[in-house]
Design a protein around this motif. Sequence first.
Motif, mmCIF file in Angstrom:
data_model
loop_
_atom_site.group_PDB
_atom_site.id
_atom_site.type_symbol
_atom_site.label_atom_id
_atom_site.label_comp_id
_atom_site.label_asym_id
_atom_site.label_seq_id
_atom_site.Cartn_x
_atom_site.Cartn_y
_atom_site.Cartn_z
ATOM 1 N N ALA A 54 23.770 -2.521 15.318
ATOM 2 C CA ALA A 54 22.504 -2.426 16.053
ATOM 3 C C ALA A 54 22.185 -3.752 16.706
ATOM 4 O O ALA A 54 22.460 -4.814 16.154
ATOM 5 C CB ALA A 54 21.377 -2.020 15.108
ATOM 6 N N ALA A 55 21.594 -3.681 17.874
ATOM 7 C CA ALA A 55 21.225 -4.911 18.572
ATOM 8 C C ALA A 55 20.151 -5.643 17.805
ATOM 9 O O ALA A 55 19.240 -5.043 17.235
ATOM 10 C CB ALA A 55 20.728 -4.584 19.988
ATOM 11 N N ALA A 56 20.249 -6.947 17.748
ATOM 12 C CA ALA A 56 19.285 -7.751 16.997
ATOM 13 C C ALA A 56 17.930 -7.689 17.669
ATOM 14 O O ALA A 56 17.795 -7.736 18.879
ATOM 15 C CB ALA A 56 19.777 -9.194 16.903
ATOM 16 N N ALA A 57 16.907 -7.578 16.848
ATOM 17 C CA ALA A 57 15.543 -7.537 17.365
ATOM 18 C C ALA A 57 15.083 -8.936 17.713
ATOM 19 O O ALA A 57 15.617 -9.915 17.231
ATOM 20 C CB ALA A 57 14.611 -6.903 16.325
ATOM 21 N N PRO A 58 14.086 -9.073 18.565
ATOM 22 C CA PRO A 58 13.568 -10.395 18.889
ATOM 23 C C PRO A 58 13.125 -11.117 17.635
ATOM 24 O O PRO A 58 12.487 -10.561 16.768
ATOM 25 C CB PRO A 58 12.384 -10.085 19.818
ATOM 26 N N GLY A 59 13.436 -12.368 17.544
ATOM 27 C CA GLY A 59 13.091 -13.143 16.372
ATOM 28 C C GLY A 59 14.157 -13.124 15.312
ATOM 29 O O GLY A 59 14.021 -13.743 14.273
ATOM 30 N N GLY A 60 15.268 -12.394 15.522
ATOM 31 C CA GLY A 60 16.369 -12.401 14.579
ATOM 32 C C GLY A 60 16.244 -11.361 13.486
ATOM 33 O O GLY A 60 17.103 -11.264 12.622
ATOM 34 N N ASN A 61 15.206 -10.515 13.489
ATOM 35 C CA ASN A 61 15.030 -9.506 12.458
ATOM 36 C C ASN A 61 15.334 -8.133 13.040
ATOM 37 O O ASN A 61 14.798 -7.751 14.078
ATOM 38 C CB ASN A 61 13.594 -9.525 11.919
ATOM 39 N N SER A 62 16.214 -7.367 12.367
ATOM 40 C CA SER A 62 16.561 -6.040 12.829
ATOM 41 C C SER A 62 15.457 -5.067 12.483
ATOM 42 O O SER A 62 14.846 -5.172 11.427
ATOM 43 C CB SER A 62 17.883 -5.593 12.177
ATOM 44 N N PRO A 63 15.179 -4.103 13.362
ATOM 45 C CA PRO A 63 14.130 -3.130 13.051
ATOM 46 C C PRO A 63 14.549 -2.240 11.886
ATOM 47 O O PRO A 63 15.724 -1.919 11.724
ATOM 48 C CB PRO A 63 13.993 -2.340 14.356
ATOM 49 N N LEU A 64 13.552 -1.834 11.092
ATOM 50 C CA LEU A 64 13.819 -0.971 9.951
ATOM 51 C C LEU A 64 14.030 0.457 10.451
ATOM 52 O O LEU A 64 13.205 1.013 11.154
ATOM 53 C CB LEU A 64 12.644 -1.016 8.977
ATOM 54 N N THR A 65 15.149 1.034 10.082
ATOM 55 C CA THR A 65 15.499 2.375 10.522
ATOM 56 C C THR A 65 15.533 3.323 9.331
ATOM 57 O O THR A 65 15.514 2.904 8.171
ATOM 58 C CB THR A 65 16.869 2.383 11.228
ATOM 59 N N LEU A 66 15.577 4.616 9.650
ATOM 60 C CA LEU A 66 15.686 5.623 8.595
ATOM 61 C C LEU A 66 16.976 5.449 7.813
ATOM 62 O O LEU A 66 17.009 5.653 6.589
ATOM 63 C CB LEU A 66 15.617 7.024 9.218
ATOM 64 N N ARG A 67 18.023 5.041 8.502
ATOM 65 C CA ARG A 67 19.292 4.826 7.812
ATOM 66 C C ARG A 67 19.175 3.692 6.802
ATOM 67 O O ARG A 67 19.738 3.764 5.703
ATOM 68 C CB ARG A 67 20.388 4.509 8.841
ATOM 69 N N ASP A 68 18.415 2.643 7.152
ATOM 70 C CA ASP A 68 18.205 1.537 6.206
ATOM 71 C C ASP A 68 17.435 2.012 4.981
ATOM 72 O O ASP A 68 17.754 1.619 3.851
ATOM 73 C CB ASP A 68 17.440 0.399 6.888
ATOM 74 N N MET A 69 16.426 2.837 5.190
ATOM 75 C CA MET A 69 15.647 3.325 4.057
ATOM 76 C C MET A 69 16.476 4.239 3.160
ATOM 77 O O MET A 69 16.390 4.163 1.929
ATOM 78 C CB MET A 69 14.394 4.052 4.564
ATOM 79 N N LEU A 70 17.287 5.109 3.776
ATOM 80 C CA LEU A 70 18.150 5.967 2.966
ATOM 81 C C LEU A 70 19.180 5.149 2.204
ATOM 82 O O LEU A 70 19.492 5.450 1.039
ATOM 83 C CB LEU A 70 18.842 6.999 3.870
ATOM 84 N N HIS A 111 27.000 -5.308 7.851
ATOM 85 C CA HIS A 111 26.264 -6.125 8.813
ATOM 86 C C HIS A 111 25.773 -7.434 8.197
ATOM 87 O O HIS A 111 25.409 -8.358 8.928
ATOM 88 C CB HIS A 111 25.095 -5.345 9.398
ATOM 89 N N GLN A 112 25.751 -7.524 6.850
ATOM 90 C CA GLN A 112 25.356 -8.784 6.230
ATOM 91 C C GLN A 112 26.296 -9.914 6.648
ATOM 92 O O GLN A 112 25.857 -11.032 6.914
ATOM 93 C CB GLN A 112 25.354 -8.643 4.701
ATOM 94 N N ILE A 113 27.572 -9.631 6.671
ATOM 95 C CA ILE A 113 28.551 -10.643 7.081
ATOM 96 C C ILE A 113 28.594 -10.757 8.599
ATOM 97 O O ILE A 113 28.622 -11.859 9.148
ATOM 98 C CB ILE A 113 29.953 -10.298 6.535
ATOM 99 N N ALA A 114 28.603 -9.619 9.274
ATOM 100 C CA ALA A 114 28.764 -9.634 10.729
ATOM 101 C C ALA A 114 27.635 -10.395 11.411
ATOM 102 O O ALA A 114 27.865 -11.213 12.316
ATOM 103 C CB ALA A 114 28.843 -8.198 11.257
ATOM 104 N N GLU A 115 26.392 -10.157 10.995
ATOM 105 C CA GLU A 115 25.271 -10.808 11.652
ATOM 106 C C GLU A 115 25.181 -12.283 11.294
ATOM 107 O O GLU A 115 24.778 -13.110 12.111
ATOM 108 C CB GLU A 115 23.970 -10.101 11.258
#
Length: 584
Positions: free
Chosen positions: A16-32, A346-350
């Motif tokens: 996913a593209a990085a959100a402004p400020g370096g924080n990725s938006p919370l998605t349903l996939r993240d919550m699941l 994505h922990q390593i990739a980002e």
Amino acid sequence: MTSSTIFSGVSPIPLAAAAPGGNSPLTLRDMLFFLRMRWLWVLATTFAFLAMAGTYVLTADPTFVASTQLLIVPQVSGSEAQRAFAEDAFIEGQLEIARSSDVVGGTVRALGLDTDPDFVDQTPSLQDRAKNWLMGISSEPDTESQEAAGTGPRQAQPHAEDERIQDRAIATLLNMIGIRRVGSSTIIEISAAASTPQRAVDIADMLARQYIQKNIAMKANASRQYSEWLERFVSEQQRGLAEAASALASFTSNPRDQFKLAELQSATDARRSLYENTLNQLTEARQRITYPVSDATIVSRATLPLSKARPRSTLIIAFAAAVGLGVGLALAMIRHVGDRRIIRPHQIAEASGLPFVTLLATSRKTHLPARFLPAGTGSSSTAAYPVIPGMAELSATVVGLRRKRRVVIGIVAVDPGSGASTIACELAVLSSRSGAHTLLIDAAAQRSSLSKSIAPHSSTGLVDVLDNGELIQTAALPLTSTLKFLPLGKVEAVTPAIRLSSRRTQLSFADLKKEFDAIFIDISAFSASPDANAIAPELDGVLVVTSHGRTSIDDTLRVIDTLRNVGAEILGAVINHAPERMHS
């Protein structure tokens, strides 16, 4: 190489593209994903709260509540507004009378509650102790002041002890009763709680009777005081009437002024009328003393409660479940945020900017794979060869790197036990099965698992080839027609990886590239040996291997930064031992 694709065990996962400020938006996939990873925390915490609630419900003494209703008839007069205000004030006063110590104390004495252990032998709760401590109230008697006043423990103790016990019973009963007005009506409800249904009924009914008796006694006392005042007033009126009658009789015997006679006659009649009215009121007052009538009437006596009122099992269980779920989610989120272990690609990739990160699932195969059979034992059969889930995607990625002249690839784990040797062997086997001439080299001096599994009885290896390059022909063991394996050999003072970094050995990677299409080198784990720092700059690229849920992201980034600082090219990373659900 700026690809932003993460390869998983089934299909590529676009980053996913990085959100402004370096924080990725919370998605349903993240919550699941959070729920899949931390469901045990939530379940365990909820179960713990439910267990505590269940223990309380099973061990707490049940409390039963019975209620008695009384109708109040206010004796008020005036306009409608005045009567409404007077009725409210009258009923509020009756509620306070029902809560008075006289009514409650009469109930205690009538039912013998001052001898009931539930009322007099109660240990103060922790809340009561804390309240007393904050208010500076001590439960111990002030013996010094008692002795100074001459009322020490040896004087009048039995009477004082009885009063103390009765006061405690009254205070306990006050906490167990409730008196309220039913809506805006003139009905009041007296409820009582007790450990048994019959005791609750007895207390509620006795409170109602004691209140009625108190009401009657108060009215009788008021009538008595009124009667006493009327008696004095009647005596005064009687004397006044006698004086007026005497004056009228004296004037009548010698009438000189008819107007004066009429005035005396009128005064005497008025005195007689006032006297008769006062005498009638006195008679009525004496009747009210003899036959008093209460302002309250019982309209509904208490009945045996069918079920306990406290503890409310359903409410407690539901509340415990809700609180446990909330606390569990909070603890799980704290754990999830503070967990520095690698659990997602994505922990390593980002954090490191790697071109790809691959997930490899733990194989469910339990039999010995063909890649670990000793050389020369017929290992060329591939019918039973098990492929680790996700390895095919990683192998395809390595093939693409080979087209970019990334031929010599080292595989290094962050920590021992991450499976780097297995991955190196898998990549070599898959590369050879694609038709590429492949060489697998064991350079893991700290833990040469490949040499012990594939060529445990080999007499020559990498250590010998570094001294004599011609031994490569005999030291490299053919496993298949397109795959050779160069075991480690006997390591002495300096490891082969460090010797290769000196570039003064008989083995040259440039010469090996002329003979082989792909070369995979198993290197000792970074945390166990400095070999990776020494040999990585001599290779075309390095794959960093981590273990899912065990390797720290901080350690992984430290390894990547260190290897980059010495001039190594990090091709990508592998998250090994990932659970099967990560590929769903």
